[in-house]
Design an enzyme around this catalytic site. Structure first.
Site, PDB file in Angstrom:
ATOM      1  N   GLY A 102       0.820  -1.247   0.057  1.00  0.00           N
ATOM      2  CA  GLY A 102      -0.149  -0.017   0.079  1.00  0.00           C
ATOM      3  C   GLY A 102       0.734   1.375   0.056  1.00  0.00           C
ATOM      4  O   GLY A 102       0.594   2.341  -0.681  1.00  0.00           O
ATOM      5  N   THR A 103       1.930   1.078   0.820  1.00  0.00           N
ATOM      6  CA  THR A 103       2.871   2.589   0.749  1.00  0.00           C
ATOM      7  C   THR A 103       3.112   2.678  -0.628  1.00  0.00           C
ATOM      8  O   THR A 103       3.556   3.879  -0.900  1.00  0.00           O
ATOM      9  CB  THR A 103       3.851   2.106   1.729  1.00  0.00           C
ATOM     10  OG1 THR A 103       3.479   2.026   3.158  1.00  0.00           O
ATOM     11  CG2 THR A 103       4.970   3.409   1.902  1.00  0.00           C
ATOM     12  N   ASN A 129      -7.657   3.853   8.791  1.00  0.00           N
ATOM     13  CA  ASN A 129      -7.310   2.602   9.521  1.00  0.00           C
ATOM     14  C   ASN A 129      -7.598   2.791  10.991  1.00  0.00           C
ATOM     15  O   ASN A 129      -7.171   1.676  11.444  1.00  0.00           O
ATOM     16  CB  ASN A 129      -5.631   2.605   8.864  1.00  0.00           C
ATOM     17  CG  ASN A 129      -4.971   3.993   9.084  1.00  0.00           C
ATOM     18  OD1 ASN A 129      -5.437   4.903   8.239  1.00  0.00           O
ATOM     19  ND2 ASN A 129      -4.087   4.150  10.085  1.00  0.00           N
ATOM     20  N   GLN A 174      -7.737   0.090   3.520  1.00  0.00           N
ATOM     21  CA  GLN A 174      -8.449  -0.379   4.571  1.00  0.00           C
ATOM     22  C   GLN A 174      -9.766  -0.561   4.404  1.00  0.00           C
ATOM     23  O   GLN A 174     -10.732  -0.846   5.066  1.00  0.00           O
ATOM     24  CB  GLN A 174      -8.396   0.367   5.730  1.00  0.00           C
ATOM     25  CG  GLN A 174      -6.825   0.581   6.400  1.00  0.00           C
ATOM     26  CD  GLN A 174      -6.671  -0.955   7.199  1.00  0.00           C
ATOM     27  OE1 GLN A 174      -7.251  -1.669   7.323  1.00  0.00           O
ATOM     28  NE2 GLN A 174      -5.348  -0.696   7.472  1.00  0.00           N
ATOM     29  N   SER A 198      -3.874  -3.107  -0.692  1.00  0.00           N
ATOM     30  CA  SER A 198      -2.444  -3.943  -0.175  1.00  0.00           C
ATOM     31  C   SER A 198      -2.953  -5.505   0.309  1.00  0.00           C
ATOM     32  O   SER A 198      -4.109  -5.654   0.829  1.00  0.00           O
ATOM     33  CB  SER A 198      -1.950  -3.223   1.256  1.00  0.00           C
ATOM     34  OG  SER A 198      -1.282  -4.083   1.890  1.00  0.00           O
ATOM     35  N   ALA A 199      -2.248  -6.498   0.055  1.00  0.00           N
ATOM     36  CA  ALA A 199      -2.460  -7.838   0.059  1.00  0.00           C
ATOM     37  C   ALA A 199      -2.627  -8.005   1.875  1.00  0.00           C
ATOM     38  O   ALA A 199      -3.371  -8.690   2.165  1.00  0.00           O
ATOM     39  CB  ALA A 199      -1.668  -8.622  -0.589  1.00  0.00           C
ATOM     40  N   HIS A 200      -1.868  -7.526   2.504  1.00  0.00           N
ATOM     41  CA  HIS A 200      -1.588  -8.274   3.990  1.00  0.00           C
ATOM     42  C   HIS A 200      -2.659  -7.584   4.740  1.00  0.00           C
ATOM     43  O   HIS A 200      -3.057  -8.040   5.868  1.00  0.00           O
ATOM     44  CB  HIS A 200      -0.324  -7.955   4.505  1.00  0.00           C
ATOM     45  CG  HIS A 200      -0.074  -6.525   4.905  1.00  0.00           C
ATOM     46  ND1 HIS A 200       0.183  -6.229   6.384  1.00  0.00           N
ATOM     47  CD2 HIS A 200       0.333  -5.455   4.427  1.00  0.00           C
ATOM     48  CE1 HIS A 200       0.254  -4.786   6.508  1.00  0.00           C
ATOM     49  NE2 HIS A 200       0.732  -4.383   5.252  1.00  0.00           N
ATOM     50  N   THR A 210      11.334  -7.186 -11.633  1.00  0.00           N
ATOM     51  CA  THR A 210      11.144  -8.262 -11.920  1.00  0.00           C
ATOM     52  C   THR A 210       9.926  -8.652 -10.858  1.00  0.00           C
ATOM     53  O   THR A 210      10.093  -8.345  -9.539  1.00  0.00           O
ATOM     54  CB  THR A 210      12.225  -9.297 -11.590  1.00  0.00           C
ATOM     55  OG1 THR A 210      13.226  -8.982 -12.379  1.00  0.00           O
ATOM     56  CG2 THR A 210      11.684 -10.704 -11.662  1.00  0.00           C
ATOM     57  N   CYS A 225       4.513   5.560  18.038  1.00  0.00           N
ATOM     58  CA  CYS A 225       5.682   5.914  18.856  1.00  0.00           C
ATOM     59  C   CYS A 225       6.779   6.646  18.094  1.00  0.00           C
ATOM     60  O   CYS A 225       7.258   6.077  17.206  1.00  0.00           O
ATOM     61  CB  CYS A 225       6.042   4.613  19.465  1.00  0.00           C
ATOM     62  SG  CYS A 225       6.994   4.997  21.026  1.00  0.00           S
TER      63      CYS A 225
HETATM   64  C1  LIG Z   1      -4.988   3.269   5.079  1.00  0.00           C
HETATM   65  C2  LIG Z   1      -3.595   2.809   4.990  1.00  0.00           C
HETATM   66  N1  LIG Z   1      -2.925   3.025   3.532  1.00  0.00           N
HETATM   67  C3  LIG Z   1      -1.565   2.600   3.221  1.00  0.00           C
HETATM   68  C4  LIG Z   1      -1.097   1.653   4.345  1.00  0.00           C
HETATM   69  C5  LIG Z   1       0.038   1.183   3.818  1.00  0.00           C
HETATM   70  O1  LIG Z   1       0.203  -0.426   3.381  1.00  0.00           O
HETATM   71  P1  LIG Z   1       1.338  -1.293   3.527  1.00  0.00           P
HETATM   72  O2  LIG Z   1       1.406  -1.602   4.948  1.00  0.00           O
HETATM   73  O3  LIG Z   1       0.799  -2.471   2.622  1.00  0.00           O
HETATM   74  O4  LIG Z   1       2.635  -0.459   3.030  1.00  0.00           O
HETATM   75  C6  LIG Z   1      -1.593   1.448   5.434  1.00  0.00           C
HETATM   76  C7  LIG Z   1      -1.259   0.299   6.431  1.00  0.00           C
HETATM   77  O5  LIG Z   1      -1.491   0.153   7.524  1.00  0.00           O
HETATM   78  C8  LIG Z   1      -3.094   1.768   5.595  1.00  0.00           C
HETATM   79  O6  LIG Z   1      -3.985   1.365   6.775  1.00  0.00           O
END
Ligand SMILES: Cc1ncc(COP(=O)(O)O)c(C=O)c1O
Length: 399
Positions: A72-73, A148, A176, A196-198, A234, A323
């Site tokens: 996602g980042t 989130n 989210q 984001s997959a996780h 890749t 933190c």
């Molecule tokens: C709203 C939102 N955007 C982006 C991200 C970033 O995703 P990733 O952890 O896959 O980099 C998160 C992760 O917590 C998120 O909650």
């Protein structure tokens, strides 16, 4: 000791079906570089394209509009840095994830202008504020779909409409939201959308950016012509296959009412907490929310202490606090909603995943009152508050 994981907005456990789908691409047979033209490359290319179809189906776009990323980042970074240049103006909100906020800050340092649109007490952006923020040089609007920390869902369709009217690109961070509520890019009217997959029981380190056909996105990574020259490198085949499998499972889950089941568990949590514990409140309770997230403030409590105390009972929750440099900063999301720093620090996030059951929620509820009671006993402010409320309630009781 029983362990219950209720921090699924941080990350979700990999589903066994997703792991099964990934395993062939972590072995000795299907390992080819998806760009190779021989048998081995054809096998992994086919797997990557199947996953692209599965992700496209989750958000209602064409296969060619999905760009795989490392999460996602990266998807958020690609959307912002891929569109905005020095001299451009961007409109975003005060409650975005740091993947967007810190990208926006960096773009400011590089010569962009950024407006951070505020939210109301429920955590909602007013589309009229977004409209008012637009300027002649506005290049991009970036507003998240679901937050989130609170799960609050923004009016992205209205923002999509105004972006189209103003001829400004619109990016929605749906990390989210996707897989938790229905997400349809044609309906939202966005040009870019991050996933984001996780967060949906797929592997960590894999994600995707939807890029609407015709969007003038510049690549951030230079190298080969992977992903139609939008993201060189890749492909992470096993990760992409995992994202595809997770996307398909999430889409089918939504069709089968998994969102209703989870909303029931979330409501069970909130209803019981509010009934059993005094001086609490639901952050964003009055706004539309994804069914999987609940953020509650517990006055007279330090969130970090509560997370530790609940963890000792086997329950994994989270604070909204980040933190940094050893100091606990109150959450930028909750303070933007008007919470005092104390109340923001006293907020705890509960977030559900597919694996969670009513028994999990009931177990967490069975240990919570005692933990809250014990922590409050240690708080001088709570002692003062109890003394005052006892004094006030004494005449009523006697009467
Ligand atoms: C709203 C939102 N955007 C982006 C991200 C970033 O995703 P990733 O952890 O896959 O980099 C998160 C992760 O917590 C998120 O909650």
């Amino acid at each position: 000791m029983r362990r219950v994981y209720l921090d699924n907005n941080a990350t979700t456990p990999l589903l066994p079906e997703v792991r099964e789908a990934m395993l062939p691409y972590l072995g000795e047979e299907q390992f080819g570089n998806a760009s190779s033209i021989h048998h081995y490359g054809q096998q992994t290319r086919a797997a990557v394209e199947r996953a692209r179809e599965q992700v496209a189906a989750l958000v209602g776009c064409r296969q060619a509009e999905i760009v795989f990323t490392s999460g996602g980042t990266e998807a958020d970074n690609l959307a912002l840095f891929g569109l905005a240049k020095a001299g451009d103006h961007i409109a975003t909100s005060t409650i975005e994830h740091h993947a967007v906020l810190h990208s926006a800050k960096r773009l400011e340092a590089l010569g962009c202008e950024v407006t951070y649109v505020p939210v109301d007490g429920r955590g909602l952006v007013d589309p009229d504020d977004v409209r008012r923020a637009l300027r002649s040089n506005t290049r991009l609007i970036s507003i998240m779909m679901a937050n989130n920390e609170t799960g609050v869902v923004q009016p992205v369709e209205e923002i999509g409409k105004l972006a189209a009217e103003a001829d400004v690109w619109f990016h929605a961070d749906a990390v989210q939201a996707a897989g938790k509520v229905r997400v349809s890019v044609p309906q939202i009217g966005c040009d870019l959308l991050s996933l984001s997959a996780h967060k949906i029981h797929g592997p960590q380190g894999t994600g995707a950016l939807y890029v609407r056909k015709g969007t003038l996105l510049e690549a951030m990574l230079y190298g080969g012509r992977h992903e139609r020259s939008r993201r060189a490198g890749t492909e992470n085949v096993a990760g992409i296959v995992g994202l595809g499998a997770a996307a398909e499972i999430a889409r089918l889950g939504l069709e089968q009412g998994e969102d209703q089941r989870l909303a029931g568990l979330r409501d069970r949590w909130e209803k019981t907490v509010v009934e059993k514990i005094e001086a609490v409140g639901v952050n964003g309770g009055g706004a539309p929310r994804v069914p999987t997230t609940s953020s509650i403030w517990y006055d007279f409590i330090e969130g970090e202490a509560m997370v530790i105390a609940m963890d000792l009972k086997g329950v994994a929750l989270s604070t909204g606090a980040a933190c940094s440099s050893g100091a606990i900063e109150p959450s930028h999301v909750l303070t933007a909603m008007g919470l005092s720093p104390e109340r923001a620090r006293a907020s705890i996030r509960f977030s559900l995943g597919k694996q969670n059951t009513a028994e999990d929620v009931d177990y967490a509820l069975s240990v919570l009152p005692e933990v809250v009671g014990r922590l409050r006993e240690l708080s001088p402010l709570y002692k003062k508050h109890s003394a005052i409320s006892t004094q006030h309630s004494a005449p009523t009781r006697i009467g």
